[in-house]
Motif scaffolding. Structure first.
Motif, mmCIF file in Angstrom:
data_model
loop_
_atom_site.group_PDB
_atom_site.id
_atom_site.type_symbol
_atom_site.label_atom_id
_atom_site.label_comp_id
_atom_site.label_asym_id
_atom_site.label_seq_id
_atom_site.Cartn_x
_atom_site.Cartn_y
_atom_site.Cartn_z
ATOM 1 N N PHE A 83 23.500 25.270 19.351
ATOM 2 C CA PHE A 83 24.574 26.082 19.924
ATOM 3 C C PHE A 83 24.647 25.853 21.433
ATOM 4 C CE2 PHE A 83 25.750 29.911 22.212
ATOM 5 C CZ PHE A 83 26.950 30.273 21.624
ATOM 6 N N GLU A 84 23.486 25.859 22.049
ATOM 7 C CA GLU A 84 23.452 25.692 23.503
ATOM 8 C C GLU A 84 23.994 24.312 23.913
ATOM 9 O OE1 GLU A 84 19.539 25.248 25.217
ATOM 10 O OE2 GLU A 84 20.179 26.242 27.059
ATOM 11 N N LEU A 85 23.503 23.271 23.218
ATOM 12 C CA LEU A 85 23.917 21.908 23.593
ATOM 13 C C LEU A 85 25.399 21.679 23.322
ATOM 14 C CD1 LEU A 85 20.846 19.925 22.190
ATOM 15 C CD2 LEU A 85 21.396 20.351 24.591
ATOM 16 N N ARG A 108 28.337 31.271 4.268
ATOM 17 C CA ARG A 108 28.658 30.535 5.498
ATOM 18 C C ARG A 108 29.531 31.401 6.397
ATOM 19 N NH1 ARG A 108 25.457 26.614 6.471
ATOM 20 N NH2 ARG A 108 26.951 25.226 7.470
ATOM 21 N N TRP A 109 29.387 31.182 7.685
ATOM 22 C CA TRP A 109 30.199 31.963 8.614
ATOM 23 C C TRP A 109 31.687 31.682 8.422
ATOM 24 C CZ3 TRP A 109 29.321 36.340 10.635
ATOM 25 C CH2 TRP A 109 28.042 36.704 11.044
ATOM 26 N N LEU A 157 34.273 32.660 20.445
ATOM 27 C CA LEU A 157 33.345 32.305 19.368
ATOM 28 C C LEU A 157 34.188 31.896 18.172
ATOM 29 C CD1 LEU A 157 30.735 35.217 19.613
ATOM 30 C CD2 LEU A 157 30.402 32.838 20.328
ATOM 31 N N SER A 158 33.638 31.006 17.379
ATOM 32 C CA SER A 158 34.356 30.539 16.189
ATOM 33 C C SER A 158 33.344 30.448 15.051
ATOM 34 C CB SER A 158 34.935 29.153 16.452
ATOM 35 O OG SER A 158 33.865 28.223 16.605
ATOM 36 N N GLN A 159 33.870 30.194 13.856
ATOM 37 C CA GLN A 159 32.934 30.052 12.739
ATOM 38 C C GLN A 159 31.940 28.925 13.001
ATOM 39 O OE1 GLN A 159 32.823 27.484 10.306
ATOM 40 N NE2 GLN A 159 34.646 26.297 10.821
ATOM 41 N N SER A 160 32.395 27.875 13.660
ATOM 42 C CA SER A 160 31.482 26.750 13.847
ATOM 43 C C SER A 160 30.441 27.048 14.923
ATOM 44 C CB SER A 160 32.280 25.469 14.089
ATOM 45 O OG SER A 160 32.168 25.008 15.366
ATOM 46 N N SER A 161 30.818 27.745 15.992
ATOM 47 C CA SER A 161 29.793 28.062 16.996
ATOM 48 C C SER A 161 28.804 29.098 16.446
ATOM 49 C CB SER A 161 30.419 28.521 18.316
ATOM 50 O OG SER A 161 31.166 29.690 18.180
ATOM 51 N N LEU A 162 29.317 30.040 15.656
ATOM 52 C CA LEU A 162 28.406 31.025 15.055
ATOM 53 C C LEU A 162 27.454 30.360 14.065
ATOM 54 C CD1 LEU A 162 30.948 33.916 14.446
ATOM 55 C CD2 LEU A 162 29.069 33.912 16.091
ATOM 56 N N GLN A 163 27.987 29.413 13.293
ATOM 57 C CA GLN A 163 27.121 28.729 12.330
ATOM 58 C C GLN A 163 26.057 27.914 13.065
ATOM 59 O OE1 GLN A 163 27.706 29.245 8.839
ATOM 60 N NE2 GLN A 163 25.568 28.632 8.932
ATOM 61 N N ASP A 164 26.470 27.271 14.146
ATOM 62 C CA ASP A 164 25.485 26.526 14.938
ATOM 63 C C ASP A 164 24.411 27.469 15.479
ATOM 64 O OD1 ASP A 164 26.460 23.953 14.635
ATOM 65 O OD2 ASP A 164 27.783 24.080 16.368
ATOM 66 N N TYR A 165 24.846 28.630 15.989
ATOM 67 C CA TYR A 165 23.867 29.571 16.551
ATOM 68 C C TYR A 165 22.891 30.012 15.464
ATOM 69 C CZ TYR A 165 21.814 33.503 19.008
ATOM 70 O OH TYR A 165 20.911 34.358 19.594
ATOM 71 N N GLN A 166 23.424 30.272 14.299
ATOM 72 C CA GLN A 166 22.545 30.723 13.216
ATOM 73 C C GLN A 166 21.620 29.597 12.746
ATOM 74 O OE1 GLN A 166 24.180 33.252 10.135
ATOM 75 N NE2 GLN A 166 23.121 32.048 8.602
ATOM 76 N N ASP A 167 22.164 28.386 12.642
ATOM 77 C CA ASP A 167 21.349 27.272 12.140
ATOM 78 C C ASP A 167 20.312 26.840 13.165
ATOM 79 O OD1 ASP A 167 22.753 27.259 9.811
ATOM 80 O OD2 ASP A 167 24.018 25.543 10.319
ATOM 81 N N ILE A 195 25.956 39.667 16.065
ATOM 82 C CA ILE A 195 25.607 38.316 16.528
ATOM 83 C C ILE A 195 26.299 38.013 17.866
ATOM 84 C CG2 ILE A 195 27.397 37.008 15.257
ATOM 85 C CD1 ILE A 195 25.261 34.878 14.681
ATOM 86 N N ALA A 196 27.504 38.557 18.063
ATOM 87 C CA ALA A 196 28.183 38.346 19.355
ATOM 88 C C ALA A 196 27.390 39.008 20.479
ATOM 89 C CB ALA A 196 29.605 38.900 19.298
#
Ligand code: SF4
Length: 270
Positions: free
Chosen positions: A23-25, A147-148, A8-18, A208-209
């Motif tokens: 996140f899935e795609l 932001r994450w 997981l990274s800040q960008s994948s976490l931010q996508d999941y949250q947004d 979140i993880a």
């Protein structure tokens, strides 16, 4: 949760949250972007490439290549302005020991949390995380604070940065994170870290993880405005033509989606 997702990274976490669907795609199905993010497309593409190039110039300089030599490569109007602004900024900073483009990672539930930092600067009693941004608008500090990226970079430095501090973990109070904006050089966003924030951030990361690890479906966001610049619109029946990102925060989110993603390199390297 598909088994191939290990980091997981800040960008994948931010996508999941947004938007869990994004996140899935993006991170599970790893789909290429089918649509251009915002209009006008060509100008945005050029800006993104210049942003990437600027990061390279700074990195080259920080690993020891003289400024004059690096500066010759700043061959567009934007790059010349950003580079001049960076040199002014650099002349005012006492960075200490420099660790440019440093990757850190730590276990997080069933995953590894990974981050690649533009620069970690270790001083005598404190450590500063620098992140260079070439955004066209200066986002508000309140926006950046939650932001994450801000939360992950600071928490992970506590968790996994001991080797940069003679084997001793940094105390949260020693950490500052600075977003430096190449087009707003006198307006950096600074965030001092605290132990209670670290605890709150790490607890939130574990939560979140766990949620991602046990997720079985990834719904589309209810906030339709997030779709107007999302590259996956055509997968979601949320419009084909990209919207113009009109306000600073929206534009920042749009730019972030296509930000310099050194994390991807980090994920391969681990
Ligand atoms: S278009 Fe909207 S619903 Fe679809 S992935 Fe993007 S943000 Fe999510």
């Amino acid at each position: 949760m598909p088994e191939q997702l290990t980091t997981l990274s800040q960008s994948s976490l931010q996508d999941y949250q947004d938007c869990p669907r994004r996140f899935e795609l993006r991170h599970l199905q790893r789909l290429d972007y089918p649509a251009i993010e915002t209009e006008p497309a060509l100008e945005n593409e050029k800006h993104k490439q210049e942003g990437e190039y600027f990061h390279r110039l700074v990195q080259q300089h920080l690993i020891g290549i003289p400024a004059e030599q690096v500066g010759k490569l700043a061959n567009t109007e934007n790059l010349q302005r950003w580079w001049a602004n960076f040199l002014d900024f650099r002349s005012l900073q006492d960075f200490g020991s420099l660790y440019p483009e440093t990757a850190l990672s730590a276990p997080l539930g069933k995953f590894r949390l990974v981050a690649k930092y533009d620069l970690i600067a270790v001083g005598k009693d404190q450590v500063t995380i620098f992140d260079w941004k070439t955004y066209r608008k200066r986002p508000k500090n309140e926006f950046l604070h939650i932001r994450w990226q801000t939360r992950v970079y600071q928490a992970l430095l506590v968790q996994a940065g001991a080797h940069l501090n003679h084997g001793k973990p940094f105390a949260p109070e020693q950490i500052e994170m600075i977003y430096w904006f190449a087009d707003f050089p006198a307006e950096p966003a600074r965030f001092i870290y605290k132990s209670n924030q670290y605890k709150r951030d790490w607890d939130a990361l574990i939560k979140i993880a766990d949620e991602i690890a046990s997720a079985s479906d990834f719904p589309k966001t209810d906030t339709v405005s997030k779709c107007s610049y999302c590259p996956y619109r055509s997968y979601c029946n949320r419009g084909i033509r990209a919207g113009d990102a009109a306000d600073a925060e929206l534009e920042t989110e749009a730019e972030e989606l296509f930000d310099i993603n050194f994390e991807q390199i980090g994920e391969i390297a681990f």
